[in-house]
Enzyme design. Sequence first.
Site, PDB file in Angstrom:
ATOM      1  N   LYS A   9       0.850  -1.193   0.000  1.00 44.68           N
ATOM      2  CA  LYS A   9       0.000   0.000   0.000  1.00 44.68           C
ATOM      3  C   LYS A   9       0.890   1.250   0.000  1.00 44.68           C
ATOM      4  O   LYS A   9       2.105   1.150   0.214  1.00 44.68           O
ATOM      5  CB  LYS A   9      -0.959  -0.074   1.195  1.00 44.68           C
ATOM      6  N   TYR A  44     -11.648  -4.532  -4.028  1.00 41.99           N
ATOM      7  CA  TYR A  44     -12.220  -4.760  -2.694  1.00 41.99           C
ATOM      8  C   TYR A  44     -13.745  -4.897  -2.750  1.00 41.99           C
ATOM      9  O   TYR A  44     -14.408  -4.579  -1.765  1.00 41.99           O
ATOM     10  CB  TYR A  44     -11.840  -3.611  -1.756  1.00 41.99           C
ATOM     11  N   PHE A  52     -15.973   1.135   6.603  1.00 42.28           N
ATOM     12  CA  PHE A  52     -14.630   1.677   6.338  1.00 42.28           C
ATOM     13  C   PHE A  52     -14.279   1.661   4.854  1.00 42.28           C
ATOM     14  O   PHE A  52     -13.172   2.044   4.477  1.00 42.28           O
ATOM     15  CB  PHE A  52     -13.567   0.891   7.130  1.00 42.28           C
ATOM     16  N   ARG A  80       0.526 -14.908   4.233  1.00 37.57           N
ATOM     17  CA  ARG A  80      -0.339 -14.241   5.224  1.00 37.57           C
ATOM     18  C   ARG A  80       0.319 -14.265   6.609  1.00 37.57           C
ATOM     19  O   ARG A  80       0.140 -13.342   7.400  1.00 37.57           O
ATOM     20  CB  ARG A  80      -1.701 -14.929   5.284  1.00 37.57           C
ATOM     21  N   THR A  86      -4.649  -8.801  10.202  1.00 38.12           N
ATOM     22  CA  THR A  86      -5.169  -7.595   9.534  1.00 38.12           C
ATOM     23  C   THR A  86      -4.995  -6.363  10.409  1.00 38.12           C
ATOM     24  O   THR A  86      -4.601  -5.301   9.931  1.00 38.12           O
ATOM     25  CB  THR A  86      -6.674  -7.788   9.190  1.00 38.12           C
ATOM     26  N   ARG A  97       3.185  -6.311   9.316  1.00 34.83           N
ATOM     27  CA  ARG A  97       2.296  -5.327   9.982  1.00 34.83           C
ATOM     28  C   ARG A  97       2.691  -5.128  11.447  1.00 34.83           C
ATOM     29  O   ARG A  97       2.549  -4.024  11.986  1.00 34.83           O
ATOM     30  CB  ARG A  97       0.842  -5.785   9.870  1.00 34.83           C
ATOM     31  N   ASN A 107      -2.663  -0.421   7.083  1.00 35.19           N
ATOM     32  CA  ASN A 107      -1.903  -1.617   7.473  1.00 35.19           C
ATOM     33  C   ASN A 107      -0.848  -2.046   6.450  1.00 35.19           C
ATOM     34  O   ASN A 107      -0.421  -3.194   6.433  1.00 35.19           O
ATOM     35  CB  ASN A 107      -2.856  -2.761   7.859  1.00 35.19           C
ATOM     36  N   HIS A 110      -1.323  -5.780   1.472  1.00 33.04           N
ATOM     37  CA  HIS A 110      -2.438  -6.697   1.227  1.00 33.04           C
ATOM     38  C   HIS A 110      -1.876  -8.014   0.713  1.00 33.04           C
ATOM     39  O   HIS A 110      -0.926  -8.003  -0.080  1.00 33.04           O
ATOM     40  CB  HIS A 110      -3.390  -6.114   0.175  1.00 33.04           C
ATOM     41  N   GLU A 121      -7.214 -12.021  -8.179  1.00 36.42           N
ATOM     42  CA  GLU A 121      -6.490 -10.757  -8.010  1.00 36.42           C
ATOM     43  C   GLU A 121      -5.330 -10.645  -9.000  1.00 36.42           C
ATOM     44  O   GLU A 121      -5.077  -9.572  -9.543  1.00 36.42           O
ATOM     45  CB  GLU A 121      -6.020 -10.629  -6.551  1.00 36.42           C
TER      46      GLU A 121
HETATM   47  P1  CMP Z   1      -6.482  -6.121   3.481  1.00 35.12           P
HETATM   48  O1  CMP Z   1      -5.712  -7.318   3.867  1.00 35.12           O
HETATM   49  O2  CMP Z   1      -6.067  -5.340   2.307  1.00 35.12           O
HETATM   50  O3  CMP Z   1      -8.014  -6.566   3.283  1.00 35.12           O
HETATM   51  C1  CMP Z   1      -9.089  -5.689   3.499  1.00 35.12           C
HETATM   52  C2  CMP Z   1      -8.674  -4.398   4.102  1.00 35.12           C
HETATM   53  O4  CMP Z   1      -9.720  -3.679   4.712  1.00 35.12           O
HETATM   54  C3  CMP Z   1      -7.700  -4.660   5.225  1.00 35.12           C
HETATM   55  O5  CMP Z   1      -6.485  -5.123   4.733  1.00 35.12           O
HETATM   56  C4  CMP Z   1      -7.688  -3.310   5.920  1.00 35.12           C
HETATM   57  O6  CMP Z   1      -6.838  -2.401   5.219  1.00 35.12           O
HETATM   58  C5  CMP Z   1      -9.129  -2.873   5.726  1.00 35.12           C
HETATM   59  N1  CMP Z   1      -9.906  -3.050   6.962  1.00 35.12           N
HETATM   60  C6  CMP Z   1     -10.364  -4.201   7.473  1.00 35.12           C
HETATM   61  N2  CMP Z   1     -11.043  -3.965   8.613  1.00 35.12           N
HETATM   62  C7  CMP Z   1     -11.006  -2.624   8.816  1.00 35.12           C
HETATM   63  C8  CMP Z   1     -11.533  -1.754   9.817  1.00 35.12           C
HETATM   64  N3  CMP Z   1     -12.239  -2.219  10.859  1.00 35.12           N
HETATM   65  N4  CMP Z   1     -11.294  -0.429   9.703  1.00 35.12           N
HETATM   66  C9  CMP Z   1     -10.588   0.054   8.657  1.00 35.12           C
HETATM   67  N5  CMP Z   1     -10.081  -0.731   7.669  1.00 35.12           N
HETATM   68  C10 CMP Z   1     -10.275  -2.043   7.756  1.00 35.12           C
END
Ligand code: CMP
Length: 138
Positions: A9, A44, A52, A80, A86, A97, A107, A110, A121
């Site tokens: 990101k 997404y 969010f 992962r 996450t 992370r 974070n 991805h 993807e």
């Molecule tokens: P990612 O692994 O890219 O998959 C979905 C993304 O949604 C996740 O990482 C976060 O960046 C985002 N995400 C998931 N839960 C939340 C949350 N509660 N608030 C904000 N962003 C979120």
Amino acid sequence: MEQTFIMIKPDGVGVIINRFEKKGFSLKGLKLLTVERSFVEKHYQDLSAKPFFSGLVDYIISGPVVAMIWEGKNVVTTGRKIIGATNPAESAPGTIRGDFAIEIGRNVIHGSDSVESARKEIALWFSEGPVSWESTLH
Ligand code: CMP
């Protein structure tokens, strides 16, 4: 061989590639690019109803991201684990992370959550195909 899609990101570019390489996975595709809102919404799409969602899209379009294909045994699951949970507050130290992020909304990386998501993807982000011998400069 199994492949996964990894996106660094906008605020993670520069610190992350090393972790996958040191583990022994093979880099099969890599590009730096900016993406439009509509493209991120496609990536997404499963999260479109989440509160969010628009903040997540704003984050991904805030600067260039790095899109990659990594290949190797169990790369989806192991990738992962390298990335961490996450929510960075729950990611162990030593994970990407855990080491480089604080907020769940920022974070830094991805990674596909299943072999099936990885296939989708990779097809979305690398529609032209990954790096190949045909693109070697002579
Ligand atoms: P990612 O692994 O890219 O998959 C979905 C993304 O949604 C996740 O990482 C976060 O960046 C985002 N995400 C998931 N839960 C939340 C949350 N509660 N608030 C904000 N962003 C979120």
